[in-house]
Write a protein that holds these residues in place. Structure first.
Motif, PDB file in Angstrom:
ATOM      1  N   VAL A  22     -34.471  -9.391  -7.407  1.00 55.04           N
ATOM      2  CA  VAL A  22     -34.920 -10.344  -6.461  1.00 55.04           C
ATOM      3  C   VAL A  22     -33.970 -11.822  -6.459  1.00 55.04           C
ATOM      4  CG1 VAL A  22     -36.852 -12.100  -5.963  1.00 55.04           C
ATOM      5  CG2 VAL A  22     -37.262  -9.796  -6.666  1.00 55.04           C
ATOM      6  N   LEU A  23     -33.829 -12.200  -7.644  1.00 50.92           N
ATOM      7  CA  LEU A  23     -32.772 -13.290  -7.813  1.00 50.92           C
ATOM      8  C   LEU A  23     -31.210 -12.863  -7.038  1.00 50.92           C
ATOM      9  CD1 LEU A  23     -32.605 -16.130  -9.330  1.00 50.92           C
ATOM     10  CD2 LEU A  23     -31.602 -14.815 -11.197  1.00 50.92           C
ATOM     11  N   PHE A  24     -30.824 -11.943  -7.196  1.00 51.44           N
ATOM     12  CA  PHE A  24     -29.619 -11.652  -6.571  1.00 51.44           C
ATOM     13  C   PHE A  24     -29.764 -11.556  -5.012  1.00 51.44           C
ATOM     14  CE2 PHE A  24     -28.163 -11.078 -10.838  1.00 51.44           C
ATOM     15  CZ  PHE A  24     -26.827 -11.503 -10.872  1.00 51.44           C
ATOM     16  N   GLU A  25     -30.841 -10.943  -4.767  1.00 54.75           N
ATOM     17  CA  GLU A  25     -30.914 -10.943  -3.107  1.00 54.75           C
ATOM     18  C   GLU A  25     -31.271 -12.245  -2.710  1.00 54.75           C
ATOM     19  OE1 GLU A  25     -31.403  -8.733  -0.624  1.00 54.75           O
ATOM     20  OE2 GLU A  25     -30.490  -7.456  -2.230  1.00 54.75           O
ATOM     21  N   VAL A  26     -31.894 -13.296  -3.282  1.00 57.11           N
ATOM     22  CA  VAL A  26     -32.078 -14.656  -2.942  1.00 57.11           C
ATOM     23  C   VAL A  26     -30.641 -15.310  -2.815  1.00 57.11           C
ATOM     24  CG1 VAL A  26     -32.978 -17.170  -3.553  1.00 57.11           C
ATOM     25  CG2 VAL A  26     -34.441 -14.973  -3.688  1.00 57.11           C
ATOM     26  N   ALA A  27     -30.012 -14.924  -3.977  1.00 58.79           N
ATOM     27  CA  ALA A  27     -28.431 -15.572  -3.788  1.00 58.79           C
ATOM     28  C   ALA A  27     -27.640 -15.066  -2.686  1.00 58.79           C
ATOM     29  CB  ALA A  27     -27.859 -15.156  -5.263  1.00 58.79           C
ATOM     30  N   SER A  28     -27.727 -13.779  -2.211  1.00 58.18           N
ATOM     31  CA  SER A  28     -27.039 -13.049  -1.076  1.00 58.18           C
ATOM     32  C   SER A  28     -27.548 -13.667   0.249  1.00 58.18           C
ATOM     33  CB  SER A  28     -27.449 -11.682  -1.124  1.00 58.18           C
ATOM     34  OG  SER A  28     -26.893 -11.105  -2.437  1.00 58.18           O
ATOM     35  N   TRP A  29     -28.847 -14.037   0.187  1.00 66.18           N
ATOM     36  CA  TRP A  29     -29.463 -14.744   1.517  1.00 66.18           C
ATOM     37  C   TRP A  29     -28.907 -16.124   1.521  1.00 66.18           C
ATOM     38  CZ3 TRP A  29     -32.492 -13.038   5.670  1.00 66.18           C
ATOM     39  CH2 TRP A  29     -32.804 -11.578   5.616  1.00 66.18           C
ATOM     40  N   ALA A  30     -28.857 -16.875   0.436  1.00 67.30           N
ATOM     41  CA  ALA A  30     -28.552 -18.216   0.609  1.00 67.30           C
ATOM     42  C   ALA A  30     -27.093 -18.203   0.884  1.00 67.30           C
ATOM     43  CB  ALA A  30     -28.666 -18.581  -0.823  1.00 67.30           C
ATOM     44  N   SER A  31     -26.453 -17.235   0.410  1.00 62.32           N
ATOM     45  CA  SER A  31     -24.844 -17.174   0.697  1.00 62.32           C
ATOM     46  C   SER A  31     -24.399 -16.905   2.316  1.00 62.32           C
ATOM     47  CB  SER A  31     -24.200 -16.128  -0.164  1.00 62.32           C
ATOM     48  OG  SER A  31     -22.809 -16.310   0.229  1.00 62.32           O
ATOM     49  N   ALA A  32     -25.510 -15.881   2.779  1.00 61.02           N
ATOM     50  CA  ALA A  32     -25.257 -15.594   3.832  1.00 61.02           C
ATOM     51  C   ALA A  32     -25.547 -16.665   5.195  1.00 61.02           C
ATOM     52  CB  ALA A  32     -26.169 -14.029   4.231  1.00 61.02           C
ATOM     53  N   PHE A  33     -26.623 -17.131   4.943  1.00 61.70           N
ATOM     54  CA  PHE A  33     -26.908 -18.386   5.653  1.00 61.70           C
ATOM     55  C   PHE A  33     -26.401 -19.860   5.324  1.00 61.70           C
ATOM     56  CE2 PHE A  33     -30.533 -15.413   6.078  1.00 61.70           C
ATOM     57  CZ  PHE A  33     -30.501 -15.361   7.606  1.00 61.70           C
ATOM     58  N   GLU A  34     -25.407 -19.700   4.317  1.00 64.05           N
ATOM     59  CA  GLU A  34     -24.736 -20.930   3.723  1.00 64.05           C
ATOM     60  C   GLU A  34     -25.558 -22.036   3.534  1.00 64.05           C
ATOM     61  OE1 GLU A  34     -21.926 -21.877   7.025  1.00 64.05           O
ATOM     62  OE2 GLU A  34     -20.826 -20.109   6.851  1.00 64.05           O
ATOM     63  N   LEU A  35     -26.643 -21.688   2.674  1.00 63.76           N
ATOM     64  CA  LEU A  35     -27.522 -22.738   2.087  1.00 63.76           C
ATOM     65  C   LEU A  35     -27.102 -23.139   0.638  1.00 63.76           C
ATOM     66  CD1 LEU A  35     -30.914 -20.715   2.735  1.00 63.76           C
ATOM     67  CD2 LEU A  35     -30.023 -22.660   4.179  1.00 63.76           C
ATOM     68  N   ALA A  36     -27.485 -24.420   0.583  1.00 67.15           N
ATOM     69  CA  ALA A  36     -27.093 -24.862  -0.842  1.00 67.15           C
ATOM     70  C   ALA A  36     -27.764 -23.905  -1.928  1.00 67.15           C
ATOM     71  CB  ALA A  36     -27.370 -26.366  -0.815  1.00 67.15           C
ATOM     72  N   THR A  37     -27.121 -23.864  -2.972  1.00 61.01           N
ATOM     73  CA  THR A  37     -27.633 -23.052  -3.986  1.00 61.01           C
ATOM     74  C   THR A  37     -27.913 -23.870  -5.344  1.00 61.01           C
ATOM     75  OG1 THR A  37     -25.455 -22.413  -4.948  1.00 61.01           O
ATOM     76  CG2 THR A  37     -26.780 -21.048  -3.405  1.00 61.01           C
ATOM     77  N   VAL A  48     -29.479 -17.984 -12.915  1.00 59.48           N
ATOM     78  CA  VAL A  48     -28.995 -16.623 -13.111  1.00 59.48           C
ATOM     79  C   VAL A  48     -28.469 -16.884 -14.605  1.00 59.48           C
ATOM     80  CG1 VAL A  48     -26.890 -15.678 -12.776  1.00 59.48           C
ATOM     81  CG2 VAL A  48     -28.138 -16.390 -10.809  1.00 59.48           C
ATOM     82  N   ASP A  49     -28.057 -17.982 -15.012  1.00 60.30           N
ATOM     83  CA  ASP A  49     -27.735 -17.963 -16.384  1.00 60.30           C
ATOM     84  C   ASP A  49     -29.039 -17.787 -17.367  1.00 60.30           C
ATOM     85  OD1 ASP A  49     -25.051 -18.590 -15.808  1.00 60.30           O
ATOM     86  OD2 ASP A  49     -25.621 -20.940 -16.061  1.00 60.30           O
ATOM     87  N   ALA A  50     -30.062 -18.241 -17.078  1.00 58.22           N
ATOM     88  CA  ALA A  50     -31.204 -17.969 -17.829  1.00 58.22           C
ATOM     89  C   ALA A  50     -31.804 -16.542 -17.764  1.00 58.22           C
ATOM     90  CB  ALA A  50     -32.533 -18.735 -17.289  1.00 58.22           C
TER      91      ALA A  50
END
Length: 71
Positions: A22-37, A48-50
């Motif tokens: 789920v975490l990496f899916e959220v990261a992928s979506w954020a990257s795809a839509f160019e959202l701030a992470t 991700v570090d945690a």
């Protein structure tokens, strides 16, 4: 008693994997839509570090439980 510990460790590991997906899916979506992470409230890098730290602890715990079962 050891079987319950092993079952708990396996469940925690499965939960860790699901959270990671789920975490990496959220990261992928954020990257795809160019959202701030990262921001003042939500920081995806820290999550991700945690997640990696929890995985290391779970890995050591799983090995300890398996070691205990073989003794």
């Amino acid at each position: 008693m050891s079987e319950n510990k092993l079952l708990l460790a396996a469940g925690a590991t499965a939960l860790w994997v699901i959270i990671g997906v789920v975490l990496f899916e959220v990261a992928s979506w954020a990257s795809a839509f160019e959202l701030a992470t990262s921001g003042p409230i939500f920081d995806l890098t820290s999550l991700v570090d945690a997640w990696v730290l929890v995985g290391a602890v779970l890995g050591v715990t799983d090995v300890a439980f398996l070691w205990d079962m073989t003794q």
